[in-house]
Design a protein around this motif. Sequence first.
Motif, PDB file in Angstrom:
ATOM      1  N   THR A 171      -5.043  -4.027   0.165  1.00  0.00           N
ATOM      2  CA  THR A 171      -3.994  -3.072  -0.179  1.00  0.00           C
ATOM      3  C   THR A 171      -4.593  -1.723  -0.542  1.00  0.00           C
ATOM      4  N   ALA A 172      -5.700  -1.742  -1.293  1.00  0.00           N
ATOM      5  CA  ALA A 172      -6.357  -0.496  -1.695  1.00  0.00           C
ATOM      6  C   ALA A 172      -6.875   0.272  -0.487  1.00  0.00           C
TER       7      ALA A 172
ATOM      8  N   SER B  25      -3.761  -0.940  -6.831  1.00  0.00           N
ATOM      9  CA  SER B  25      -3.531  -1.943  -5.790  1.00  0.00           C
ATOM     10  C   SER B  25      -3.875  -3.346  -6.289  1.00  0.00           C
TER      11      SER B  25
ATOM     12  N   ALA C  64       0.828  -1.209   0.000  1.00  0.00           N
ATOM     13  CA  ALA C  64       0.000   0.000   0.000  1.00  0.00           C
ATOM     14  C   ALA C  64       0.859   1.256   0.000  1.00  0.00           C
TER      15      ALA C  64
ATOM     16  N   ALA D 200      -3.950   1.819   1.309  1.00  0.00           N
ATOM     17  CA  ALA D 200      -3.413   2.926   0.511  1.00  0.00           C
ATOM     18  C   ALA D 200      -4.265   4.184   0.685  1.00  0.00           C
TER      19      ALA D 200
END
Length: 456
Positions: free
Chosen positions: A125-126, A120, A48, A129
Amino acid sequence: MQDLTSGSLSRHLLKTSSFMLVAMVFQTLYVLIDLYWVGRLGTDAVAAVAVSGNLMFVVLAATQMLGVGTTTLVSHAVGRKDHDTARLVFNQSLGLSATLGLLFFAIAAALTTPYANTLSADAETASLARDYLRWFVPSLALQFPLVAMGAALRGTGNFKPGMIVQSATIVINIVLAPVLVFGWGTGVALGVAGAAIATLVAIVVGNVWMTLYFRPHESYLKFAPSQMPPRRHLWTDMLKVGLPAGAEFGLMSVYLVIIYAVSRPFGASAQAGFGIGMRIIQACFMPVVALGFAVAPVAGQNFGARRPERVRQTFYVAAGMAAAGMVLVFLVSQFAAAGMVGVFTNEAAVVAVGEEYLRIVSWSFMASGVIFVASSMFQAMGNTIPSLVSSFTRIVGTAIPVLFLSRMPGFSLRWVWLLSAVTVFAQMALSLLLLRREFRRRLTFAADATASPAPL
């Protein structure tokens, strides 16, 4: 203000580089320690931050444009002993930095969610981030005035304030990061968002601190609000020099977007491995970055003072220093790549990607050092288009084949690393040819120079 138009060029480069290198060492510690703490949160957190870090290259592109234009125009004015113009350029740079910073913040804040979702590798992960970017974007926007002030001081040959402020802000960041990430002493663990908040606090302190260097009565450069509203010819002059230099970093941002896009099918581990490898390379390149920051004002003041032989000698001395330094970095990367990556993660898949990346791209480090010095020379002479041409050639020569290869059966990220290393040598050859042409075209005042070459 320091006069760089007389005396030993080696001494000037070493002295000015040493100030920058101290700041760069602290920057290296920040990059590595920040990555270390985030690495304790897991692979998704590292991925991220790596994805979010691509925005840093966007800001580097814009601030490079601002910084190069400011340093070049101020150093030329200082070389001509034109104090009034140097002060005017400084204040115009502040006005331009405020405009660019606000524009970046508005656009980046609006695009945070689609940006994180697009690059991502997975939903976790998104999400991380987005948490990171919520605080990281304001800190990036505040980089603009900080860069403008530091660049103006470098143009006058004064590197010490930038070193002090940058080093102090990084120390603040290093101390705050684990407290906010893990909740040490507070019991409130903010995760990846805590790392971004630490950065934001440090940048705010840095901006306030840097302004204090322009307030004393004897300061060579001083704030003059009446000189900050846009003056078209000066903004044009700064952008004419700075835009090509900024576009180089913009191209790098595009390149990284492509790398993250083609690495998505390989999962978060691949993105994390590449992200760690990139951070390590950034840290290893700090001495060359410091040297480049020294080259531009040294050569720029001598260009403004119409000293062609000193301009040429600046490149030869600095290129030799850069190449020698990169030999050591190459050897370390060849023999200790796995160990360096392993400091930041214990995931075998992540280490494997990062190690392979470092071993391959390190073959091009010496060429990259020479390219960096050549780019600084183009900046010093007030024409950064040749540098942009060489960077564009390399990025296109890498990106287009990568997009084509990624569609082939058996595609491996190793192909990307090999192609990237090879194209750096092509870029170096083109940069040197263009620099030779610039020397012939722009150092045409040789007949006016009366001073003999300075000792090396």
